[in-house]
Design a protein around this motif. Structure first.
Motif, PDB file in Angstrom:
ATOM      1  N   HIS A 180       0.826  -1.207   0.000  1.00  0.00           N
ATOM      2  CA  HIS A 180       0.000   0.000   0.000  1.00  0.00           C
ATOM      3  C   HIS A 180       0.856   1.251   0.000  1.00  0.00           C
ATOM      4  O   HIS A 180       0.397   2.307  -0.346  1.00  0.00           O
ATOM      5  CB  HIS A 180      -0.921   0.017   1.224  1.00  0.00           C
ATOM      6  N   SER A 181       2.101   1.117   0.409  1.00  0.00           N
ATOM      7  CA  SER A 181       2.939   2.294   0.491  1.00  0.00           C
ATOM      8  C   SER A 181       4.367   1.955   0.085  1.00  0.00           C
ATOM      9  O   SER A 181       4.922   0.960   0.497  1.00  0.00           O
ATOM     10  CB  SER A 181       2.932   2.830   1.920  1.00  0.00           C
ATOM     11  N   VAL A 182       4.923   2.772  -0.730  1.00  0.00           N
ATOM     12  CA  VAL A 182       6.317   2.661  -1.141  1.00  0.00           C
ATOM     13  C   VAL A 182       6.931   4.017  -0.863  1.00  0.00           C
ATOM     14  O   VAL A 182       6.375   5.040  -1.255  1.00  0.00           O
ATOM     15  CB  VAL A 182       6.433   2.347  -2.656  1.00  0.00           C
ATOM     16  N   SER A 183       8.072   4.032  -0.170  1.00  0.00           N
ATOM     17  CA  SER A 183       8.649   5.340   0.132  1.00  0.00           C
ATOM     18  C   SER A 183       9.055   6.037  -1.160  1.00  0.00           C
ATOM     19  O   SER A 183       9.428   5.391  -2.135  1.00  0.00           O
ATOM     20  CB  SER A 183       9.863   5.193   1.049  1.00  0.00           C
ATOM     21  N   LEU A 184       8.971   7.347  -1.161  1.00  0.00           N
ATOM     22  CA  LEU A 184       9.331   8.108  -2.358  1.00  0.00           C
ATOM     23  C   LEU A 184      10.793   7.897  -2.730  1.00  0.00           C
ATOM     24  O   LEU A 184      11.139   7.872  -3.902  1.00  0.00           O
ATOM     25  CB  LEU A 184       9.026   9.592  -2.147  1.00  0.00           C
ATOM     26  N   ARG A 226       9.126  -2.037 -16.358  1.00  0.00           N
ATOM     27  CA  ARG A 226       7.673  -2.197 -16.174  1.00  0.00           C
ATOM     28  C   ARG A 226       7.378  -2.397 -14.704  1.00  0.00           C
ATOM     29  O   ARG A 226       8.021  -3.180 -14.031  1.00  0.00           O
ATOM     30  CB  ARG A 226       7.185  -3.427 -16.958  1.00  0.00           C
ATOM     31  N   TRP A 227       6.389  -1.694 -14.196  1.00  0.00           N
ATOM     32  CA  TRP A 227       6.066  -1.804 -12.786  1.00  0.00           C
ATOM     33  C   TRP A 227       4.556  -1.722 -12.628  1.00  0.00           C
ATOM     34  O   TRP A 227       3.931  -0.789 -13.091  1.00  0.00           O
ATOM     35  CB  TRP A 227       6.722  -0.668 -12.023  1.00  0.00           C
ATOM     36  N   LEU A 228       3.983  -2.705 -11.974  1.00  0.00           N
ATOM     37  CA  LEU A 228       2.551  -2.730 -11.713  1.00  0.00           C
ATOM     38  C   LEU A 228       2.318  -2.468 -10.232  1.00  0.00           C
ATOM     39  O   LEU A 228       2.960  -3.082  -9.393  1.00  0.00           O
ATOM     40  CB  LEU A 228       1.968  -4.100 -12.072  1.00  0.00           C
ATOM     41  N   PHE A 229       1.407  -1.581  -9.917  1.00  0.00           N
ATOM     42  CA  PHE A 229       1.147  -1.205  -8.534  1.00  0.00           C
ATOM     43  C   PHE A 229      -0.267  -1.569  -8.123  1.00  0.00           C
ATOM     44  O   PHE A 229      -1.155  -1.660  -8.950  1.00  0.00           O
ATOM     45  CB  PHE A 229       1.279   0.318  -8.364  1.00  0.00           C
ATOM     46  N   ARG A 230      -0.471  -1.701  -6.835  1.00  0.00           N
ATOM     47  CA  ARG A 230      -1.805  -1.834  -6.276  1.00  0.00           C
ATOM     48  C   ARG A 230      -1.893  -0.865  -5.102  1.00  0.00           C
ATOM     49  O   ARG A 230      -1.107  -0.952  -4.169  1.00  0.00           O
ATOM     50  CB  ARG A 230      -2.066  -3.250  -5.786  1.00  0.00           C
ATOM     51  N   TRP A 231      -2.821   0.045  -5.164  1.00  0.00           N
ATOM     52  CA  TRP A 231      -3.023   1.014  -4.099  1.00  0.00           C
ATOM     53  C   TRP A 231      -4.495   1.172  -3.810  1.00  0.00           C
ATOM     54  O   TRP A 231      -5.335   0.781  -4.603  1.00  0.00           O
ATOM     55  CB  TRP A 231      -2.483   2.383  -4.487  1.00  0.00           C
ATOM     56  N   GLY A 232      -4.771   1.852  -2.723  1.00  0.00           N
ATOM     57  CA  GLY A 232      -6.151   2.167  -2.390  1.00  0.00           C
ATOM     58  C   GLY A 232      -6.754   3.113  -3.406  1.00  0.00           C
ATOM     59  O   GLY A 232      -6.121   3.499  -4.383  1.00  0.00           O
ATOM     60  N   SER A 233      -7.954   3.500  -3.181  1.00  0.00           N
ATOM     61  CA  SER A 233      -8.716   4.297  -4.133  1.00  0.00           C
ATOM     62  C   SER A 233      -8.191   5.724  -4.209  1.00  0.00           C
ATOM     63  O   SER A 233      -8.688   6.623  -3.555  1.00  0.00           O
ATOM     64  CB  SER A 233     -10.189   4.306  -3.750  1.00  0.00           C
ATOM     65  N   LEU A 234      -7.187   5.924  -5.007  1.00  0.00           N
ATOM     66  CA  LEU A 234      -6.610   7.247  -5.220  1.00  0.00           C
ATOM     67  C   LEU A 234      -7.501   8.020  -6.182  1.00  0.00           C
ATOM     68  O   LEU A 234      -7.897   7.501  -7.223  1.00  0.00           O
ATOM     69  CB  LEU A 234      -5.201   7.093  -5.804  1.00  0.00           C
ATOM     70  N   ASP A 235      -7.840   9.236  -5.837  1.00  0.00           N
ATOM     71  CA  ASP A 235      -8.648  10.111  -6.676  1.00  0.00           C
ATOM     72  C   ASP A 235      -7.752  10.736  -7.739  1.00  0.00           C
ATOM     73  O   ASP A 235      -6.743  11.354  -7.408  1.00  0.00           O
ATOM     74  CB  ASP A 235      -9.236  11.218  -5.791  1.00  0.00           C
ATOM     75  N   GLU A 244      -1.776  12.013  -0.015  1.00  0.00           N
ATOM     76  CA  GLU A 244      -0.813  12.945  -0.603  1.00  0.00           C
ATOM     77  C   GLU A 244       0.444  12.218  -1.053  1.00  0.00           C
ATOM     78  O   GLU A 244       0.990  12.504  -2.124  1.00  0.00           O
ATOM     79  CB  GLU A 244      -0.464  14.064   0.383  1.00  0.00           C
ATOM     80  N   ASP A 245       0.920  11.253  -0.264  1.00  0.00           N
ATOM     81  CA  ASP A 245       2.067  10.434  -0.677  1.00  0.00           C
ATOM     82  C   ASP A 245       1.751   9.679  -1.963  1.00  0.00           C
ATOM     83  O   ASP A 245       2.589   9.594  -2.862  1.00  0.00           O
ATOM     84  CB  ASP A 245       2.456   9.424   0.414  1.00  0.00           C
ATOM     85  N   LYS A 246       0.554   9.117  -2.053  1.00  0.00           N
ATOM     86  CA  LYS A 246       0.150   8.367  -3.254  1.00  0.00           C
ATOM     87  C   LYS A 246       0.120   9.284  -4.472  1.00  0.00           C
ATOM     88  O   LYS A 246       0.512   8.899  -5.565  1.00  0.00           O
ATOM     89  CB  LYS A 246      -1.222   7.722  -3.061  1.00  0.00           C
ATOM     90  N   ARG A 247      -0.361  10.492  -4.268  1.00  0.00           N
ATOM     91  CA  ARG A 247      -0.407  11.452  -5.371  1.00  0.00           C
ATOM     92  C   ARG A 247       1.019  11.772  -5.868  1.00  0.00           C
ATOM     93  O   ARG A 247       1.275  11.830  -7.064  1.00  0.00           O
ATOM     94  CB  ARG A 247      -1.121  12.724  -4.903  1.00  0.00           C
ATOM     95  N   LYS A 248       1.954  11.954  -4.939  1.00  0.00           N
ATOM     96  CA  LYS A 248       3.351  12.219  -5.306  1.00  0.00           C
ATOM     97  C   LYS A 248       3.968  11.021  -6.012  1.00  0.00           C
ATOM     98  O   LYS A 248       4.727  11.173  -6.976  1.00  0.00           O
ATOM     99  CB  LYS A 248       4.167  12.583  -4.064  1.00  0.00           C
ATOM    100  N   GLU A 249       3.654   9.832  -5.518  1.00  0.00           N
ATOM    101  CA  GLU A 249       4.176   8.618  -6.161  1.00  0.00           C
ATOM    102  C   GLU A 249       3.653   8.495  -7.586  1.00  0.00           C
ATOM    103  O   GLU A 249       4.401   8.149  -8.504  1.00  0.00           O
ATOM    104  CB  GLU A 249       3.796   7.388  -5.334  1.00  0.00           C
TER     105      GLU A 249
END
Length: 132
Positions: free
Chosen positions: A9-13, A25-34, A60-65
């Protein structure tokens, strides 16, 4: 083809910056980011507002990522989902580019979807929602 599947759910910047310099190639899984361009139902808009209020720092971290991914030269897919609920059997996966098609998905089906994307380019550079 080198592929990294991230199911955190979280990867440090800092880690993300280091990885994006090396991976094709990188596939991610995160919560419901707007994300701009979403066409969410009223219920999903309320859910997104609640996530922003309750988890503002994480969002906010997800948005930056996401911004790091978007400016990288990687072929990436950011998979969005709400809740993980285990099921006895694998179920059909619902996909949508603009709105959450359901409220939960099993970890088995998340993994199946992510593995299927390794040889499918339809979601490269995109942020699909998935659910059961």
């Amino acid at each position: 083809m080198d592929v990294t599947l991230s199911s955190t759910h979280s990867v440090s910047l800092t880690k993300l910056s280091l990885y994006t310099a090396k991976l094709p190639r990188w596939l991610f899984r995160w919560g419901s980011l707007d994300i701009d361009g979403d066409k969410k139902s009223i219920l999903n808009k309320i859910e997104a507002m609640a996530f922003r209020l309750l988890y503002s720092e994480m969002i906010e971290d997800k948005r930056k990522e996401l911004q790091l991914l978007q400016t990288s030269r990687l072929d990436w897919t950011l998979v969005r989902l709400l809740f993980i609920k285990e099921h006895r059997k694998s179920q059909a996966i619902k996909e949508d580019a603009f709105d959450m098609p359901g409220f939960n998905i099993s970890s088995r089906d998340i993994a199946r979807f992510m593995i299927e994307q390794i040889h499918n380019s339809s979601y490269i550079g995109k942020t699909p929602f998935i659910s059961n």
